[in-house]
Motif scaffolding. Structure first.
Motif, PDB file in Angstrom:
ATOM      1  N   ASP A  36       1.017  -1.288  -0.157  1.00  0.00           N
ATOM      2  CA  ASP A  36       0.122   0.043   0.028  1.00  0.00           C
ATOM      3  C   ASP A  36       0.909   1.452   0.201  1.00  0.00           C
ATOM      4  OD1 ASP A  36      -2.554  -1.043  -0.599  1.00  0.00           O
ATOM      5  OD2 ASP A  36      -2.952  -1.265   1.686  1.00  0.00           O
ATOM      6  N   CYS A  37       0.170   2.545  -0.294  1.00  0.00           N
ATOM      7  CA  CYS A  37       0.989   3.690  -0.811  1.00  0.00           C
ATOM      8  C   CYS A  37       0.249   4.708  -0.341  1.00  0.00           C
ATOM      9  CB  CYS A  37       1.721   3.455  -2.265  1.00  0.00           C
ATOM     10  SG  CYS A  37       2.859   4.727  -2.509  1.00  0.00           S
ATOM     11  N   GLY A  38      -0.327   4.937   0.852  1.00  0.00           N
ATOM     12  CA  GLY A  38      -1.132   6.203   1.068  1.00  0.00           C
ATOM     13  C   GLY A  38      -0.150   7.572   1.027  1.00  0.00           C
ATOM     14  N   GLU A  39      -1.049   8.592   1.147  1.00  0.00           N
ATOM     15  CA  GLU A  39      -0.425   9.861   0.753  1.00  0.00           C
ATOM     16  C   GLU A  39       0.563  10.223   1.896  1.00  0.00           C
ATOM     17  OE1 GLU A  39      -1.879  14.390   1.729  1.00  0.00           O
ATOM     18  OE2 GLU A  39      -3.392  12.650   1.907  1.00  0.00           O
ATOM     19  N   GLY A  40       1.673  10.832   1.252  1.00  0.00           N
ATOM     20  CA  GLY A  40       3.025  10.974   2.194  1.00  0.00           C
ATOM     21  C   GLY A  40       4.075   9.723   2.201  1.00  0.00           C
ATOM     22  N   THR A  41       3.843   8.561   1.459  1.00  0.00           N
ATOM     23  CA  THR A  41       4.577   7.545   1.477  1.00  0.00           C
ATOM     24  C   THR A  41       6.080   7.886   1.147  1.00  0.00           C
ATOM     25  OG1 THR A  41       3.041   5.920   1.290  1.00  0.00           O
ATOM     26  CG2 THR A  41       5.355   5.221   0.576  1.00  0.00           C
ATOM     27  N   GLN A  42       6.207   8.719   0.104  1.00  0.00           N
ATOM     28  CA  GLN A  42       7.673   8.796  -0.212  1.00  0.00           C
ATOM     29  C   GLN A  42       8.357   9.625   0.916  1.00  0.00           C
ATOM     30  OE1 GLN A  42       8.562  11.301  -3.649  1.00  0.00           O
ATOM     31  NE2 GLN A  42       6.377  11.977  -3.829  1.00  0.00           N
ATOM     32  N   MET A  43       7.400  10.691   1.342  1.00  0.00           N
ATOM     33  CA  MET A  43       8.292  11.287   2.582  1.00  0.00           C
ATOM     34  C   MET A  43       8.714  10.473   3.781  1.00  0.00           C
ATOM     35  SD  MET A  43       8.461  14.382   1.463  1.00  0.00           S
ATOM     36  CE  MET A  43       8.974  15.205   3.160  1.00  0.00           C
ATOM     37  N   GLN A  44       7.880   9.600   3.980  1.00  0.00           N
ATOM     38  CA  GLN A  44       8.132   8.507   5.165  1.00  0.00           C
ATOM     39  C   GLN A  44       9.331   7.648   4.775  1.00  0.00           C
ATOM     40  OE1 GLN A  44       6.456  10.021   7.354  1.00  0.00           O
ATOM     41  NE2 GLN A  44       5.742   8.129   8.286  1.00  0.00           N
ATOM     42  N   LEU A  45       9.467   7.185   3.319  1.00  0.00           N
ATOM     43  CA  LEU A  45      10.515   6.617   3.149  1.00  0.00           C
ATOM     44  C   LEU A  45      11.804   7.061   3.348  1.00  0.00           C
ATOM     45  CD1 LEU A  45       9.155   5.190  -0.282  1.00  0.00           C
ATOM     46  CD2 LEU A  45       9.687   3.731   1.674  1.00  0.00           C
ATOM     47  N   ASN A  46      11.855   8.455   2.827  1.00  0.00           N
ATOM     48  CA  ASN A  46      12.887   9.322   3.212  1.00  0.00           C
ATOM     49  C   ASN A  46      13.202   9.612   4.479  1.00  0.00           C
ATOM     50  OD1 ASN A  46      13.440  10.032   0.447  1.00  0.00           O
ATOM     51  ND2 ASN A  46      12.020  11.688   0.370  1.00  0.00           N
ATOM     52  N   ARG A  47      12.187   9.723   5.458  1.00  0.00           N
ATOM     53  CA  ARG A  47      12.210   9.819   6.938  1.00  0.00           C
ATOM     54  C   ARG A  47      12.980   8.692   7.587  1.00  0.00           C
ATOM     55  NH1 ARG A  47       7.272  11.617  10.421  1.00  0.00           N
ATOM     56  NH2 ARG A  47       7.873  13.484   9.231  1.00  0.00           N
ATOM     57  N   TYR A  48      12.694   7.441   6.888  1.00  0.00           N
ATOM     58  CA  TYR A  48      13.393   6.194   7.727  1.00  0.00           C
ATOM     59  C   TYR A  48      14.219   5.687   6.802  1.00  0.00           C
ATOM     60  CZ  TYR A  48       9.184   7.331  10.435  1.00  0.00           C
ATOM     61  OH  TYR A  48       8.332   7.753  11.356  1.00  0.00           O
ATOM     62  N   GLY A  49      14.880   6.338   5.904  1.00  0.00           N
ATOM     63  CA  GLY A  49      16.147   6.134   5.418  1.00  0.00           C
ATOM     64  C   GLY A  49      16.107   4.900   4.243  1.00  0.00           C
ATOM     65  N   ILE A  50      14.850   4.909   3.749  1.00  0.00           N
ATOM     66  CA  ILE A  50      14.636   3.746   2.670  1.00  0.00           C
ATOM     67  C   ILE A  50      14.915   4.186   1.271  1.00  0.00           C
ATOM     68  CG2 ILE A  50      13.074   1.921   1.593  1.00  0.00           C
ATOM     69  CD1 ILE A  50      14.007   1.417   4.544  1.00  0.00           C
ATOM     70  N   LYS A  51      15.670   3.783   0.450  1.00  0.00           N
ATOM     71  CA  LYS A  51      15.964   4.174  -0.979  1.00  0.00           C
ATOM     72  C   LYS A  51      14.836   3.543  -1.919  1.00  0.00           C
ATOM     73  CE  LYS A  51      20.925   5.146  -0.379  1.00  0.00           C
ATOM     74  NZ  LYS A  51      22.046   4.799  -1.043  1.00  0.00           N
ATOM     75  N   SER A  52      14.083   4.531  -2.458  1.00  0.00           N
ATOM     76  CA  SER A  52      12.735   3.929  -3.136  1.00  0.00           C
ATOM     77  C   SER A  52      13.193   3.092  -4.258  1.00  0.00           C
ATOM     78  CB  SER A  52      11.957   5.180  -3.685  1.00  0.00           C
ATOM     79  OG  SER A  52      12.782   5.941  -4.615  1.00  0.00           O
ATOM     80  N   ASN A  53      14.419   3.341  -4.907  1.00  0.00           N
ATOM     81  CA  ASN A  53      14.832   2.709  -5.996  1.00  0.00           C
ATOM     82  C   ASN A  53      15.349   1.348  -5.808  1.00  0.00           C
ATOM     83  OD1 ASN A  53      14.393   4.550  -8.222  1.00  0.00           O
ATOM     84  ND2 ASN A  53      16.414   5.222  -8.346  1.00  0.00           N
ATOM     85  N   LYS A  54      15.301   1.017  -4.309  1.00  0.00           N
ATOM     86  CA  LYS A  54      15.441  -0.369  -4.233  1.00  0.00           C
ATOM     87  C   LYS A  54      14.368  -1.397  -3.775  1.00  0.00           C
ATOM     88  CE  LYS A  54      20.053   0.072  -1.566  1.00  0.00           C
ATOM     89  NZ  LYS A  54      20.807  -0.121  -0.610  1.00  0.00           N
ATOM     90  N   ILE A  55      13.192  -0.596  -4.223  1.00  0.00           N
ATOM     91  CA  ILE A  55      11.734  -1.329  -4.081  1.00  0.00           C
ATOM     92  C   ILE A  55      11.684  -1.903  -5.353  1.00  0.00           C
ATOM     93  CG2 ILE A  55       9.497  -1.249  -3.851  1.00  0.00           C
ATOM     94  CD1 ILE A  55       9.828   1.327  -1.868  1.00  0.00           C
ATOM     95  N   SER A  56      11.532  -3.066  -5.334  1.00  0.00           N
ATOM     96  CA  SER A  56      11.231  -3.883  -6.579  1.00  0.00           C
ATOM     97  C   SER A  56       9.887  -4.311  -6.913  1.00  0.00           C
ATOM     98  CB  SER A  56      11.926  -5.096  -6.732  1.00  0.00           C
ATOM     99  OG  SER A  56      11.549  -5.967  -5.516  1.00  0.00           O
ATOM    100  N   HIS A  57       8.924  -4.448  -5.854  1.00  0.00           N
ATOM    101  CA  HIS A  57       7.487  -4.687  -6.173  1.00  0.00           C
ATOM    102  C   HIS A  57       6.701  -3.792  -5.262  1.00  0.00           C
ATOM    103  CE1 HIS A  57       9.585  -8.262  -7.372  1.00  0.00           C
ATOM    104  NE2 HIS A  57       8.917  -8.635  -8.136  1.00  0.00           N
TER     105      HIS A  57
END
Length: 303
Positions: A36-57
């Motif tokens: 799931d990908c609610g509003e603000g997800t990419q900001m939360q990824l950044n906040r917690y140090g997750i690089k979005s380009n490592k997400i495969s699915h």
């Protein structure tokens, strides 16, 4: 092998009390899956140090905004930062059309392949499988078509008895042979049985995700004995009538489901904005199922 879930958002409907709409990252052996990908997800990824380009699915349970409205922004940002690798998106009918319209009128041509896999809210399906992990969907009962997801680890390797292996000078190259349960035959013909040099494989682990659903018996077979169950718990049970009206579940019902399906642990989430203090939801769940936990944003939970 790493198998854990990071909570990015656990609020229902609207952001409230610094809680964000639903989104999670599952890390399985350093392969990242977004659920799931609610509003603000990419900001939360950044906040917690997750690089979005490592997400495969990416897996989307249904088309209520609090479960997918962050998707356009995330996909667009992946494009802007130069993603090249394929991205697999799993979701209900209509999601691909929504994305096509957005990209058409913003004149966006993604630099990477976005591969859409339509899920069914009518029947369970295996939608992804490799040697170490299987991902399945199962129907939930909500106001619109909705699916749950289950992540099942493949057969785990046996555990080497290192003292015994080293005592017999078994070459390191054959450790994996023994861990797979196969015997090692030395050059001189001696047979070293895997059962003598390993312990049985640990039990395989599983994570079940139930986003939005009214309580029914129909999906219980698909979450049986999950190691960790995430189940929506939008309301306290004194609002069970409201839960039924909106096709949601109470924390008490989530706990009863966890107990009935013999899961290892229950993770509560999808909290209504009416609750600033979440402890009453936890207390209600633990009165039925002791191994209940409140999901907390920014926290990893081991499966």
């Amino acid at each position: 092998m790493r198998f854990e879930v990071l909570i990015l958002g656990n609020s229902s409907a609207t952001p409230m009390y610094d809680r964000h709409p639903t989104s999670q990252v599952l890390n399985f052996n350093e392969q990242l899956f977004l659920i799931d990908c609610g509003e603000g997800t990419q900001m939360q990824l950044n906040r917690y140090g997750i690089k979005s380009n490592k997400i495969s699915h990416i897996f989307i349970s249904h088309l209520h905004g609090d479960h997918y409205l962050g998707l356009i922004g995330l996909l667009s940002s992946m494009h802007l930062i130069g993603r090249k690798s394929d991205l697999h998106l799993y979701g209900p009918i209509g999601l691909d059309e929504i994305l096509a319209v957005q990209f058409k009128y913003s004149e966006t041509m993604l630099r990477y392949n976005l591969i859409f896999h339509e899920t069914s809210a009518e029947r369970p399906e295996v939608i992804f499988e490799n040697r170490t992990l299987k991902v399945s969907t199962f129907p939930l009962t909500h106001r619109i078509p909705c699916t749950g997801f289950r992540f099942d680890e493949g057969q785990r390797a046996r555990t080497l008895l290192m003292d015994e292996v080293e005592k017999e000078n078994i070459p390191v190259a054959y450790y994996q042979v023994l861990k797979k349960g196969m015997d090692y035959i030395a050059d001189d013909g001696r047979v070293f049985k895997a059962a003598d040099f390993t312990l049985p494989a640990p039990l395989s682990r599983s994570y079940a995700y139930c986003s939005d659903t009214i309580r029914t018996a129909s999906y219980l077979p698909y979450i049986q004995q999950a190691t960790l169950l995430y189940h929506e718990s939008t309301f306290l049970h004194d609002m069970v009538d409201r839960a039924k009206e909106t096709f949601h579940t109470t924390s008490l019902e989530a706990a009863e489901i966890a107990k009935e399906t013999a899961v290892g642990k229950l993770l509560l989430g999808h909290y209504s904005a009416r609750y600033k203090d979440l402890q009453p939801l936890l207390a209600e769940a633990q009165s039925v199922f002791q191994h209940s936990m409140l999901s907390q944003e920014g926290k990893w939970y081991t499966v």
